[in-house]
Motif scaffolding. Structure first.
Motif, PDB file in Angstrom:
ATOM      1  N   LEU A 191       0.838  -1.199   0.000  1.00 41.45           N
ATOM      2  CA  LEU A 191       0.000   0.000   0.000  1.00 41.45           C
ATOM      3  C   LEU A 191       0.872   1.249   0.000  1.00 41.45           C
ATOM      4  O   LEU A 191       2.027   1.215   0.450  1.00 41.45           O
ATOM      5  CB  LEU A 191      -0.888   0.012   1.248  1.00 41.45           C
ATOM      6  CG  LEU A 191      -1.888  -1.131   1.393  1.00 41.45           C
ATOM      7  CD1 LEU A 191      -2.624  -1.003   2.725  1.00 41.45           C
ATOM      8  CD2 LEU A 191      -2.873  -1.158   0.242  1.00 41.45           C
ATOM      9  N   PRO A 192       0.333   2.372  -0.466  1.00 41.91           N
ATOM     10  CA  PRO A 192       1.076   3.629  -0.335  1.00 41.91           C
ATOM     11  C   PRO A 192       1.281   3.961   1.142  1.00 41.91           C
ATOM     12  O   PRO A 192       0.323   3.940   1.930  1.00 41.91           O
ATOM     13  CB  PRO A 192       0.158   4.664  -1.011  1.00 41.91           C
ATOM     14  CG  PRO A 192      -0.736   3.860  -1.896  1.00 41.91           C
ATOM     15  CD  PRO A 192      -0.941   2.560  -1.197  1.00 41.91           C
ATOM     16  N   VAL A 193       2.506   4.255   1.535  1.00 42.36           N
ATOM     17  CA  VAL A 193       2.846   4.581   2.922  1.00 42.36           C
ATOM     18  C   VAL A 193       3.406   6.000   2.954  1.00 42.36           C
ATOM     19  O   VAL A 193       4.319   6.327   2.191  1.00 42.36           O
ATOM     20  CB  VAL A 193       3.880   3.596   3.501  1.00 42.36           C
ATOM     21  CG1 VAL A 193       4.210   3.968   4.955  1.00 42.36           C
ATOM     22  CG2 VAL A 193       3.368   2.162   3.412  1.00 42.36           C
ATOM     23  N   PHE A 194       2.851   6.825   3.842  1.00 43.11           N
ATOM     24  CA  PHE A 194       3.272   8.213   3.978  1.00 43.11           C
ATOM     25  C   PHE A 194       3.828   8.438   5.376  1.00 43.11           C
ATOM     26  O   PHE A 194       3.343   7.842   6.354  1.00 43.11           O
ATOM     27  CB  PHE A 194       2.095   9.164   3.744  1.00 43.11           C
ATOM     28  CG  PHE A 194       1.564   9.152   2.337  1.00 43.11           C
ATOM     29  CD1 PHE A 194       1.933  10.128   1.421  1.00 43.11           C
ATOM     30  CD2 PHE A 194       0.693   8.150   1.919  1.00 43.11           C
ATOM     31  CE1 PHE A 194       1.451  10.120   0.130  1.00 43.11           C
ATOM     32  CE2 PHE A 194       0.199   8.134   0.620  1.00 43.11           C
ATOM     33  CZ  PHE A 194       0.581   9.111  -0.275  1.00 43.11           C
ATOM     34  N   HIS A 195       4.809   9.324   5.478  1.00 40.84           N
ATOM     35  CA  HIS A 195       5.412   9.657   6.767  1.00 40.84           C
ATOM     36  C   HIS A 195       5.232  11.146   7.035  1.00 40.84           C
ATOM     37  O   HIS A 195       5.521  11.989   6.175  1.00 40.84           O
ATOM     38  CB  HIS A 195       6.907   9.320   6.762  1.00 40.84           C
ATOM     39  CG  HIS A 195       7.614   9.721   8.022  1.00 40.84           C
ATOM     40  ND1 HIS A 195       8.905  10.179   8.051  1.00 40.84           N
ATOM     41  CD2 HIS A 195       7.180   9.749   9.326  1.00 40.84           C
ATOM     42  CE1 HIS A 195       9.243  10.460   9.295  1.00 40.84           C
ATOM     43  NE2 HIS A 195       8.225  10.213  10.079  1.00 40.84           N
ATOM     44  N   LYS A 196       4.763  11.448   8.245  1.00 39.81           N
ATOM     45  CA  LYS A 196       4.577  12.844   8.665  1.00 39.81           C
ATOM     46  C   LYS A 196       5.260  13.064  10.004  1.00 39.81           C
ATOM     47  O   LYS A 196       5.089  12.267  10.938  1.00 39.81           O
ATOM     48  CB  LYS A 196       3.090  13.179   8.779  1.00 39.81           C
ATOM     49  CG  LYS A 196       2.824  14.630   9.147  1.00 39.81           C
ATOM     50  CD  LYS A 196       1.349  14.952   9.055  1.00 39.81           C
ATOM     51  CE  LYS A 196       1.106  16.435   9.305  1.00 39.81           C
ATOM     52  NZ  LYS A 196      -0.300  16.805   9.085  1.00 39.81           N
ATOM     53  N   LYS A 197       6.025  14.161  10.118  1.00 44.85           N
ATOM     54  CA  LYS A 197       6.682  14.508  11.371  1.00 44.85           C
ATOM     55  C   LYS A 197       5.777  15.432  12.185  1.00 44.85           C
ATOM     56  O   LYS A 197       5.308  16.441  11.682  1.00 44.85           O
ATOM     57  CB  LYS A 197       8.024  15.187  11.102  1.00 44.85           C
ATOM     58  CG  LYS A 197       9.047  14.285  10.431  1.00 44.85           C
ATOM     59  CD  LYS A 197      10.366  15.015  10.209  1.00 44.85           C
ATOM     60  CE  LYS A 197      11.390  14.112   9.556  1.00 44.85           C
ATOM     61  NZ  LYS A 197      12.684  14.819   9.316  1.00 44.85           N
ATOM     62  N   LEU A 198       5.573  15.063  13.438  1.00 47.66           N
ATOM     63  CA  LEU A 198       4.721  15.846  14.326  1.00 47.66           C
ATOM     64  C   LEU A 198       5.561  16.745  15.213  1.00 47.66           C
ATOM     65  O   LEU A 198       5.432  16.739  16.433  1.00 47.66           O
ATOM     66  CB  LEU A 198       3.861  14.914  15.191  1.00 47.66           C
ATOM     67  CG  LEU A 198       2.901  13.988  14.455  1.00 47.66           C
ATOM     68  CD1 LEU A 198       2.189  13.080  15.446  1.00 47.66           C
ATOM     69  CD2 LEU A 198       1.882  14.796  13.652  1.00 47.66           C
ATOM     70  N   GLU A 199       6.427  17.519  14.606  1.00 44.77           N
ATOM     71  CA  GLU A 199       7.246  18.437  15.388  1.00 44.77           C
ATOM     72  C   GLU A 199       6.465  19.723  15.646  1.00 44.77           C
ATOM     73  O   GLU A 199       5.492  20.032  14.953  1.00 44.77           O
ATOM     74  CB  GLU A 199       8.542  18.750  14.640  1.00 44.77           C
ATOM     75  CG  GLU A 199       9.293  17.516  14.169  1.00 44.77           C
ATOM     76  CD  GLU A 199       9.641  16.552  15.292  1.00 44.77           C
ATOM     77  OE1 GLU A 199       9.700  16.972  16.451  1.00 44.77           O
ATOM     78  OE2 GLU A 199       9.842  15.356  15.000  1.00 44.77           O
TER      79      GLU A 199
END
Length: 297
Positions: free
Chosen positions: A67-75
């Motif tokens: 599946l498409p995997v996305f990464h987001k930084k919660l800074e």
């Protein structure tokens, strides 16, 4: 011990309502991955991290899903869009389901992808509390998810946000659910000034949602901080509430304890009944979301 993604996704599918393909899969330390949060967003996966990286084992497992995997930084003050790290390239904008309600999701958006999953149970209750002939005001509405639920319950809604793109997105969400936006109200501007205006006009609502950002600055530069000003916001909203009406007061401000938040709200609406809900069952980690139903006795 870090849990397996596939185990967690099947476990949590059993916890969520039917016709829902957006939910929390892995919730940080509770699933053995402190600071890492995995959400299923229809047929995409969103991994959010706070002060850490995705573990190698988890990243490998997510890549193997296909599946498409996305990464987001919660800074702090981080508003960059998620970055795709695995899987096929699919449209960044798509439709996902929550309790049978359709929402536009946008993986290219920076602040959020269009909906806050931890408010799912509250949205259901807003729908249950709404009925034909009722008026519901959704302040700090973002993409209007609460408004859509209230309208599906039969209420006429007023969707209020400072950003025109958010109001446009809210209109799209209405259309996705077969609701004509022309039969609803949309107000652009600062929530506090609109509440003051509604009070002067004698315009009242049977239900009001108050879910402000932790920190904001209006178009005149006036600052709003939840830990300092939330009680004032509740008092303003109280002047616009129909007798017998309700308010939903929430905040994800981590500087406030649940007890402090309750005291702030209680001081603003003396004599009202306050009810505290549990977090959704797929959010099994930190109990960060402050939430109170405020009912006019």
């Amino acid at each position: 011990m870090e849990r397996n993604y596939h185990y967690c996704v099947e476990r949590n599918r059993e916890l969520i309502p039917p016709d829902t393909d957006m939910f929390r899969v892995m919730d940080g330390a509770e699933d053995g991955i402190p600071g890492v949060f995995v959400d299923q967003m229809a047929d995409r996966i969103l991994v959010s991290t706070r002060g850490c990286s995705i573990t190698a084992d988890l990243e490998s497992e997510l890549r193997d899903t296909g599946l498409p995997v996305f990464h987001k930084k919660l800074e702090q003050n981080q508003k960059e869009a998620p970055v795709q790290i695995a899987g096929p390239l699919l449209p960044l904008q798509f439709t996902a389901l929550e309790q049978g309600v359709r929402f536009k999701i946008d993986m290219s958006a920076g602040y959020s992808q269009g909906i806050f999953l931890d408010q799912r149970d509250h949205r259901r209750r807003v729908r249950e509390k709404s009925a034909p002939g009722m008026r519901v005001l959704n302040t700090f509405a973002y993409t209007g998810a609460f408004s859509v639920y209230a309208a599906l319950g039969g209420a006429q809604t007023t969707t209020l946000d400072l950003a025109q793109p958010c109001l446009d997105w809210a209109r799209e969400n209405f259309v996705l659910n077969g609701i004509d936006p022309s039969g609803q109200y949309f107000c652009k501007g600062d929530a506090r000034r609109w509440l003051e205006r509604f009070a002067r006009q004698g315009r009242t609502f049977h239900g009001i949602i108050l879910d402000p950002p932790t920190f904001s600055r209006d178009d005149r530069g006036k600052v709003f901080r939840v830990e300092s000003h939330y009680g004032e916001l509740v008092a303003l909203a109280r002047e616009c509430l129909e007798p017998g009406g309700w308010m939903l007061c929430t905040s994800n401000c981590r500087k406030l304890s649940h007890e402090e938040f309750r005291r702030m709200v209680a001081r603003a609406v003396p004599g009202f009944r306050l009810t505290h809900d549990p977090m959704p069952p797929d959010f099994s980690g930190e109990d960060y979301l402050k939430r109170l139903w405020v009912d006019w006795k």
